[in-house]
Every structure is written in C-alpha cells, then in structure tokens.
Design an enzyme around this catalytic site. Structure first.
Site, PDB file in Angstrom:
ATOM      1  N   SER A  41       0.853  -1.183   0.000  1.00 20.11           N
ATOM      2  CA  SER A  41       0.000   0.000   0.000  1.00 20.11           C
ATOM      3  C   SER A  41       0.886   1.228   0.000  1.00 20.11           C
ATOM      4  O   SER A  41       2.056   1.161   0.408  1.00 20.11           O
ATOM      5  CB  SER A  41      -0.891   0.008   1.252  1.00 20.11           C
ATOM      6  OG  SER A  41      -1.542   1.250   1.413  1.00 20.11           O
ATOM      7  N   TYR A  50      -2.692  -0.890   9.979  1.00 18.19           N
ATOM      8  CA  TYR A  50      -2.630  -1.245   8.558  1.00 18.19           C
ATOM      9  C   TYR A  50      -1.320  -0.767   7.944  1.00 18.19           C
ATOM     10  O   TYR A  50      -0.634  -1.536   7.252  1.00 18.19           O
ATOM     11  CB  TYR A  50      -3.818  -0.637   7.813  1.00 18.19           C
ATOM     12  CG  TYR A  50      -3.873  -1.005   6.350  1.00 18.19           C
ATOM     13  CD1 TYR A  50      -4.293  -2.273   5.951  1.00 18.19           C
ATOM     14  CD2 TYR A  50      -3.512  -0.095   5.359  1.00 18.19           C
ATOM     15  CE1 TYR A  50      -4.351  -2.618   4.611  1.00 18.19           C
ATOM     16  CE2 TYR A  50      -3.567  -0.430   4.016  1.00 18.19           C
ATOM     17  CZ  TYR A  50      -3.979  -1.694   3.645  1.00 18.19           C
ATOM     18  OH  TYR A  50      -4.024  -2.032   2.322  1.00 18.19           O
TER      19      TYR A  50
END
Length: 246
Positions: A153, A166
């Site tokens: 990400s 995350y």
C-alpha cells in the site's frame, strides 16, 4: 496504469494460489489467471464467495480451480503444514503465490488504537502471510519458475497519520518481501515482489473511505496487468521490486 499486455496462454500449466480470492482484487486476479491458462487455488474464509468465483471460472471453460476454505485469522501452525502437505499430494508443486488477503482495521490515532485491534490486523496481514510463505516455499522451489507477489500500500511505503496497524503491517509486508527476495536470489527459481494496487473500487476501499464516490476509482479488472506480468515468465529475473498497479 502499469503498461503490459499479456498473451492468452501466459500462465498455461501454472498452479497459482491466491489468498482472499472470494471477492475484490482476489476474485478478479483469480479469474484473469484462469483465463490465461492457470489452475488457480482459491483460498479464503467465506466458502460461498469462493464457490461463486469457482463457478464463474468453470462457466468460462477455464482450467478447473480448487476451493480452499481457510481462516487466516485463526489458523494454527499445524494447519499450514497440513495445507502444504495436501497441496503437495494434489499438485506436486506451486508456481505462484499471491498474498492478497488483508484487513484495514480501525483508522484512528495510535493513542486510541487498542492492542486487540492492532494484533488482529498484524495476525492477518503479517503473521499469516509469513506462515503461508514459509510453509509453501518448498513447493514453490519445486517449480522451474515461481513467483510470490505481496500486496502492499502507499501507506506501507510512507506512513500517514491515522492509518495505524494497517500502515505498520504493510511496512512489514515490504520487509518480508525484501528479505525473501534476498534469500532466494540466485539460489532458487523463486522471485518475490510487491504490488501497491492504489485506489480501487473494492469493499475494503469503501470501508476506508466511506465519503468517497466508488465510481471515481477503477474496478479491480482494470489494474490486473501488473499482476499478470509478475506471475508470468516475462518477469523472470525481476526480484525484490516494489510495483504500483496504477
């Protein structure tokens, strides 16, 4: 978008395992890999979703896939060993492993992030990814040209406020990819790379950005070129790299 055009038989004869294969990017890559000739192993926790992807692949006349119900949040080490043994007996080896499954967890300041939530995200996004990689590596090494693709990400390459567990998990994912890539470099027919999908029209994206118009983002089918490139022979020798799908 990543510029690559895959030939129709790119993945013919390859056996590729995909985590989180029941929906979103996982389902889209599974159907695309199958359409390019691969036998896809659909791993996920919701069997109904996996069966729907299985049916779509079967209906399209592609190689028969396999459904593997498996809960990455609760699986114990012995279950990974049992999975590897089953795959070895049924398929002999694996040519590809796409780590697609992950969860966002709460988007909140670190100060307000509970230890329980932090550990849940790390369990699914990092621990399970490590366990699956380490137990399936012997099967990948039996391939003549194996590829492991980790899902990263933008917040796993530069941290941003409120992305909490995350972001930390995706930094760990990049690190795991780099360590594996360095270990297999020149000593095994395995390569490891990461992909940042970018903003994509998935339920996970909608959860992270509830105010966003989903139609502003491309559907999963639009970001598949890099996933095809990294799973096929055209990326042989490409190892330890961080790619962007968009």
């Amino acid at each position: 978008m990543f510029d690559y055009s895959a030939r129709p038989d790119l993945l013919k004869g390859r056996v590729i395992l995909i985590t989180g294969a029941g929906r979103g990017i996982g389902a889209a890559t599974a159907q695309s890999y199958a359409a390019h000739g691969a036998t896809v192993l659909l791993l996920g926790k919701t069997e109904a979703n996996l069966n729907a992807v299985y049916d779509a692949i079967e209906a399209a006349g592609h190689p028969q896939p396999a459904v593997i119900p498996f809960n990455l949040e609760t699986a114990q080490p012995h279950q990974y060993d049992e999975l590897a043994a089953k795959l070895e007996s049924e398929f002999g080896h694996i040519d590809g492993l796409l780590h697609n499954a992950s969860i966002v967890g709460p988007r909140t300041p670190l100060e307000q992030l509970s230890g329980e939530n932090f550990m849940r995200v790390m369990q699914i996004n990092v621990n399970a990814t490590f366990m699956l990689t380490s137990t399936l590596l012997p099967l990948l090494k039996l391939s003549s040209d194996a590829s492991v693709v980790f899902t990263s990400s933008s917040v796993g390459r530069k941290g941003r406020a409120y992305w909490g567990a995350y972001a930390v998990s995706k930094f760990a994912t990049e690190g795991l990819m780099q360590v594996l890539a360095d270990e297999v470099d020149g000593v095994a027919p395995v390569r490891a790379n990461s992909v940042n999908p970018g903003a994509t029209r998935t339920s996970m994206r909608a959860q992270a950005y509830p105010a966003e118009n989903p139609l502003d983002n491309p559907p999963p089918e639009a970001i598949l070129p890099v996933y095809l490139y990294l799973m096929g022979p055209d990326s042989a020798g490409v190892n330890g790299q961080a790619f962007d799908a968009q």
